[in-house]
Design an enzyme around this catalytic site. Structure first.
Site, PDB file in Angstrom:
ATOM      1  N   GLU A 178       0.550  -1.919   0.568  1.00 35.64           N
ATOM      2  CA  GLU A 178       0.193  -0.036   0.003  1.00 35.64           C
ATOM      3  C   GLU A 178       1.050   1.418  -0.383  1.00 35.64           C
ATOM      4  OE1 GLU A 178      -0.115  -2.225   2.440  1.00 35.64           O
ATOM      5  OE2 GLU A 178       0.494  -1.111   4.449  1.00 35.64           O
ATOM      6  N   ASN A 179       2.153   1.376  -0.400  1.00 34.07           N
ATOM      7  CA  ASN A 179       3.106   2.123  -0.496  1.00 34.07           C
ATOM      8  C   ASN A 179       2.193   3.508  -0.863  1.00 34.07           C
ATOM      9  OD1 ASN A 179       6.017   0.576  -0.074  1.00 34.07           O
ATOM     10  ND2 ASN A 179       4.795   0.194  -2.675  1.00 34.07           N
ATOM     11  N   GLU A 213      -3.750  -3.496   9.842  1.00 32.47           N
ATOM     12  CA  GLU A 213      -4.188  -5.047   9.125  1.00 32.47           C
ATOM     13  C   GLU A 213      -5.686  -5.558   8.683  1.00 32.47           C
ATOM     14  OE1 GLU A 213      -2.284  -5.197   5.690  1.00 32.47           O
ATOM     15  OE2 GLU A 213      -0.897  -4.689   6.267  1.00 32.47           O
ATOM     16  N   HIS A 217      -5.971   0.864   2.418  1.00 30.53           N
ATOM     17  CA  HIS A 217      -4.705   1.060   3.582  1.00 30.53           C
ATOM     18  C   HIS A 217      -4.593   3.103   3.597  1.00 30.53           C
ATOM     19  CE1 HIS A 217      -3.491  -1.942   6.116  1.00 30.53           C
ATOM     20  NE2 HIS A 217      -2.804  -3.255   4.455  1.00 30.53           N
ATOM     21  N   HIS A 242      -8.523  -3.539  -1.091  1.00 31.06           N
ATOM     22  CA  HIS A 242      -7.635  -3.705   0.339  1.00 31.06           C
ATOM     23  C   HIS A 242      -6.727  -2.732   0.437  1.00 31.06           C
ATOM     24  CE1 HIS A 242      -5.705  -6.175   3.842  1.00 31.06           C
ATOM     25  NE2 HIS A 242      -4.669  -5.081   3.264  1.00 31.06           N
ATOM     26  N   GLU A 243      -5.590  -2.992  -1.258  1.00 31.35           N
ATOM     27  CA  GLU A 243      -4.374  -1.755  -0.910  1.00 31.35           C
ATOM     28  C   GLU A 243      -5.064  -0.251  -0.788  1.00 31.35           C
ATOM     29  OE1 GLU A 243      -2.036  -3.363  -0.231  1.00 31.35           O
ATOM     30  OE2 GLU A 243      -2.827  -5.059  -0.219  1.00 31.35           O
TER      31      GLU A 243
HETATM   32  N1  PHE Z   1       0.691  -4.225   3.717  1.00 33.48           N
HETATM   33  C1  PHE Z   1       0.644  -5.356   2.855  1.00 33.48           C
HETATM   34  C2  PHE Z   1      -0.686  -5.336   3.234  1.00 33.48           C
HETATM   35  O1  PHE Z   1      -1.531  -6.386   3.553  1.00 33.48           O
HETATM   36  C3  PHE Z   1       1.233  -6.796   3.198  1.00 33.48           C
HETATM   37  C4  PHE Z   1       2.815  -6.356   2.638  1.00 33.48           C
HETATM   38  C5  PHE Z   1       3.648  -6.955   4.037  1.00 33.48           C
HETATM   39  C6  PHE Z   1       3.503  -6.694   1.524  1.00 33.48           C
HETATM   40  C7  PHE Z   1       5.056  -6.424   3.885  1.00 33.48           C
HETATM   41  C8  PHE Z   1       4.627  -6.445   1.512  1.00 33.48           C
HETATM   42  C9  PHE Z   1       5.620  -6.967   2.552  1.00 33.48           C
HETATM   43  O2  PHE Z   1      -1.599  -4.934   1.998  1.00 33.48           O
HETATM   44 ZN    ZN Z   2      -3.107  -4.993   3.858  1.00 30.02          ZN
END
Ligand code: PHE
Ligand code: ZN
Length: 856
Positions: free
Chosen positions: A261-262, A317, A298, A294-295
């Site tokens: 989710e950057n 999460e 976030h 989901h992303e």
């Molecule tokens: N944060 C990401 C997600 O759940 C998962 C993730 C964790 C991706 C660690 C890469 C490294 O949406």
């Molecule tokens: Zn996530």
């Protein structure tokens, strides 16, 4: 790693970082083996940590070319994890840190930090990858706005936030929203965009781009459509609007996880973006819709409000999984979605919670945080929020969330903050509820019933078995949704929420005319194991009459499980009542086809191993396999007529559409095919394979052929047709291993591991082969031990290349203590061999030690 066992990080040790960051300026001069990263960071003392402090920055595998503070050269003390500038060498008050480092993305096979995938540069920083890019306080509670300049000849240069300026060979980006380093991202490559736009409810125009390799543009439509629906839904349901001018998604082939989710620049495993009817199954489309959402979600739950430290991972999460589950339930059938989510929860989280890897939703210690991206943090984390919502009601939930966003926007928060918001918004005391976060293990709920003079009483007792490091488990709050049904099939008490807070507690229902049949834990109102013996007649009654679709399905599931465990343990199976009830469901045209398809699905062999283990028996993988196959064949014989009729009736007319309606019809049709295939010598599967115009049917038909020991020709044809399409070739590997006969599975996997397309450094390909082997329960646990050996050989080979993926895949052994002595000693020997590997990564070391029970 024997001599220097890595030390755990403890929640109890948290202290705020002594500095704040006013802004970060990064310049990247990209080159595969010698990328320069120039960082300029403005630090100021953090008033929450008075006094003078050393400047401590994380950094791993970085070649430091120069370092300056306020323009003057400094020589920091270096160690394996970072560097330190002594307090005495720092100016009083604010100062600017400048550093130039060199890194080699082309040599980064761990896929963490800045790495290359097919000529494209990309990053993965969660959880602690940013420290492989530059020296930085790489912890989520340090938030800052970033400016990024990328210099490269590649045509597309992306980073977080909004584009500022660009020219020949460079581009600049600015992200105005303060963020922790784990949300940093950069992408550079020869990429093509599929573009669209979205107007937010306040009228902001957002440019949407999905970046892929040239040639893949025609497989982005579903992802784009899902994104727009997710953006709209988050406005409508949570009042959350997007906050930048652009939203970019990039698909990469080499990725350890699903997606990331950057801020403003989501990076996705290409399998969760690219889809067309010919190449992706209905399941793939459904996954894409939910992960894109989901992303995107976030952006508020994770990015605008982030985690104070990694122990709070479930804060973002669990909540975001819950939100994506709600979204999918709204887009598709809520009942079917709930059943699917519970199937996943039981298959992955209950399995985890019952073995050596059990840990709380909010753990309080870890060696390697990457090992805590688990079903417990994600899926149980979501269940905890679902319970919270049940307890405070829909309105209370909405009020609490509004307050959460209002109070914590821009902050790095904790579970305490989250629960406080609910307490303040609703007036409820959540001290006991907090145990769902702090205590590991799945509670077991038993029920006693009494009936006297029109009063029906349900007495529940709860008990949570011990888990590693936690023996005593005080009672939790358990929301138990109950309905009561009269023997004539009428519901006399509609769904009522009982709140259990004691170890044992009774609930009375008065003024009833006759003894009712209870429907307990409707909608799966709490993630517990309901231990209630009931006879087949009662289960069949609920399967026919329950108004709660989840419990209707659950009744059928329990029937199947009872029949199967009886068959496996005692070699007898009075399956008649079950098969008849199943037949009635199957032909009930008032029921959603997707729901009927779920009813036709038997518990998996792994589910059965767990059920037998729960019943105090030692599961025998061969007998489980034979028993399950036997029941399926019996169903196929007894229901041959309706199965064949529905197989014909559920054909979906072209063109293919991935929506829930036609996908549900295909699911039912293919479930019928799976059964019919047991008695029709593969004729239907072969015909379907020959004529299918979509991957859902092609893959299912091919699986049936392989199940029946046929399909050699079709396996070849499938390969010929799809050679060069990585995602489809992943399926080709996985299908052959997952559907291999138990005694053949290790051999098939070994043969395929020599195939020129087995690019084992690619995580998707590695998982396609090895993951499928672990999922072939009887094959993996074949008494020869060949699969265990083969699997561990590959883990040992992958570990130095990609520790994160290796460590995740050790979970194939998390249930090992269930099995018989012979299997256990073979597995133990393999795990010990893995543990003794020289230079084993910290990631794998922690996992193997925990699985072996040595505790990490
Ligand atoms: N944060 C990401 C997600 O759940 C998962 C993730 C964790 C991706 C660690 C890469 C490294 O949406
Ligand atoms: Zn996530």
């Amino acid at each position: 790693m024997k001599d220097a066992a890595p030390q755990p990080t403890l929640l109890a040790d948290y202290t705020p970082y002594p500095f704040r960051i006013g802004g970060v300026d990064l310049t990247f001069r990209l080159a595969p083996k010698s990328t320069r990263v120039i960082a300029r960071i403005d630090f100021a003392p953090n008033p929450d940590r008075p006094g003078r402090h050393d400047l401590r920055l994380h950094g791993e595998g970085l070649k430091l070319m120069s370092a300056k503070i306020d323009g003057r050269k400094v020589k920091p003390a270096r160690d394996a994890e970072g560097l330190t500038v002594a307090a005495a060498a720092l100016p009083e008050g604010a100062f600017t840190w400048e550093a130039e480092v060199e890194i080699a993305p082309a040599r980064n096979t761990a896929l963490e930090g800045l790495y290359m995938s097919n000529g494209m540069y990309c990053t993965q920083c969660e959880a602690e990858g940013f420290r492989k890019i530059t020296f930085y306080p790489d912890r989520p509670d340090v938030m800052a706005p970033f400016r990024v300049r990328i210099e490269s000849d590649l045509p597309v240069l992306l980073s977080n936030g909004n584009p500022v300026a660009q020219g020949e060979g460079w581009a600049e980006w600015h992200d105005p929203w303060p963020k922790p380093s784990y949300l940093f991202a950069l992408v550079a490559g020869d990429l093509a965009a599929v573009s669209d736009s979205f107007t937010t409810r306040s009228g902001r125009e957002v440019a949407l781009n999905i970046w892929v390799r040239a040639g893949d543009e025609d497989r982005c439509a579903y992802a784009m459509d899902s994104l727009k629906r997710a953006m709209k839904w988050d406005e409508d349901v949570y009042g959350r609007e997007y906050d930048l001018d652009v939203f970019n998604i990039v698909a990469v082939d080499d990725f350890n996880m699903g997606a990331m989710e950057n801020k403003g620049l989501n990076i996705f495993n290409s399998r969760l973006v690219l889809a067309s009817p010919e190449t992706a199954t209905d399941g793939d489309f459904e996954r894409i819709e939910s992960v894109i959402a989901h992303e995107y979600f976030h952006n508020w739950t994770g990015n605008r409000i982030t985690c104070r430290d990694w122990f709070q991972l479930c804060l973002k999460e669990g909540l975001t999984v819950f939100r994506d589950q709600q979204f999918s339930a709204h887009m598709r059938s809520a009942a079917v979605k709930r059943i699917e989510d519970v199937l996943t929860l039981r298959a992955r989280q209950f399995r985890e919670d019952m073995g050596p890897l059990a840990h709380p939703v909010r753990p309080d210690r870890y060696i390697e945080i990457n090992n805590f991206y688990t079903a417990t943090v994600y899926e149980k984390g979501a269940e905890v929020i679902r319970m919270l919502k049940l307890l405070v009601g829909d309105e209370g939930y909405r009020k609490a969330l509004d307050l959460y966003f209002e109070r914590h926007d821009g902050q790095a928060a904790t579970i305490e903050d989250w629960l406080k918001v609910f307490e303040d918004a609703t007036g409820r005391d959540l001290a006991q509820f907090n145990r769902w976060y702090t205590d590991a293990g799945t509670p077991r709920l038993s029920v006693r019933e009494t009936w006297q003079d029109g009063t029906y009483t349900l007495t529940f007792a709860q008990h949570t078995p011990p888990t590693p490091g936690q023996d005593e488990k005080p009672p939790r709050v358990i929301p138990i949704a109950v309905g009561l049904i009269n023997p004539n099939g009428d519901e006399v008490v509609p769904t009522t929420l009982l709140e259990m807070t004691e170890a044992e507690q009774s609930f009375r229902f008065e003024g009833l005319a006759s003894r009712p049949v209870p429907s307990i834990l409707r909608g799966f109102s709490a993630p517990v194991v309901l231990e209630r013996q009931a006879d087949a007649a009662e289960r069949a009654f609920l399967l026919a009459h329950d108004t709660d679709p989840f419990n209707r399905w659950e009744a059928g599931r329990a029937l199947a499980r009872d029949v199967l465990t009886g068959l496996i343990a005692e070699e007898r199976a009075p399956a008649g009542e079950y098969v008849e009830a199943l037949g009635r469901m199957l032909t009930d045209e008032g029921l959603d086809p997707a729901f009927r398809a779920l009813c036709l699905r038997l518990p998996s062999e792994d589910d059965l191993a767990q059920a037998l283990h729960d019943a105090g028996l030692t599961p025998d993988p061969d007998r489980i396999h034979a028993g399950r196959e036997g029941l399926a064949t019996q169903i196929a014989r007894q229901l041959q007529k309706p199965l064949a009729a529905i197989f014909a009736q559920m054909e979906t007319p072209p063109p293919y559409r991935p929506d829930a309606g036609p996908a549900g019809r295909r699911a039912l049709r293919l479930a019928c095919l799976g059964l019919l295939n047991r008695t029709d010598h593969g004729t239907r599967a072969a015909a379907l394979f020959a004529q299918a115009d979509n991957m859902t049917e092609s893959a299912a038909a091919l699986a049936c052929l392989i199940d029946g020991g046929r399909g050699a020709r079709e396996i070849g044809a499938f390969y010929e047709r799809w050679q060069g399409n990585r995602l489809v070739i992943d399926k080709w590997f996985a299908l052959q291993v997952a559907h291999a006969a138990p005694e053949m599975a290790a051999q098939v996997a070994a043969r395929l591991s020599e195939h020129p397309d087995f690019e084992w450094k690619n995580p998707n390909r590695f998982r396609a082969l090895l993951g499928a082997l672990a999922a072939n329960h009887a094959g993996f646990h074949h008494i020869s031990g060949a699969a265990y050996r083969f699997y561990v050989d590959w883990l040992i080979r992958l570990d130095p290349v990609n520790p994160q993926t290796t460590a995740r895949m050790t979970t194939a052994f998390e249930t090992w203590t269930r099995y018989d002595g012979d299997r256990k000693s073979m597995i133990r020997a393999e795990l010990e061999r893995l543990a003794a590997t020289p230079e084993l990564s910290r990631d794998s070391f922690e996992m193997v030690s925990r699985i072996l029970g040595a505790d990490g």
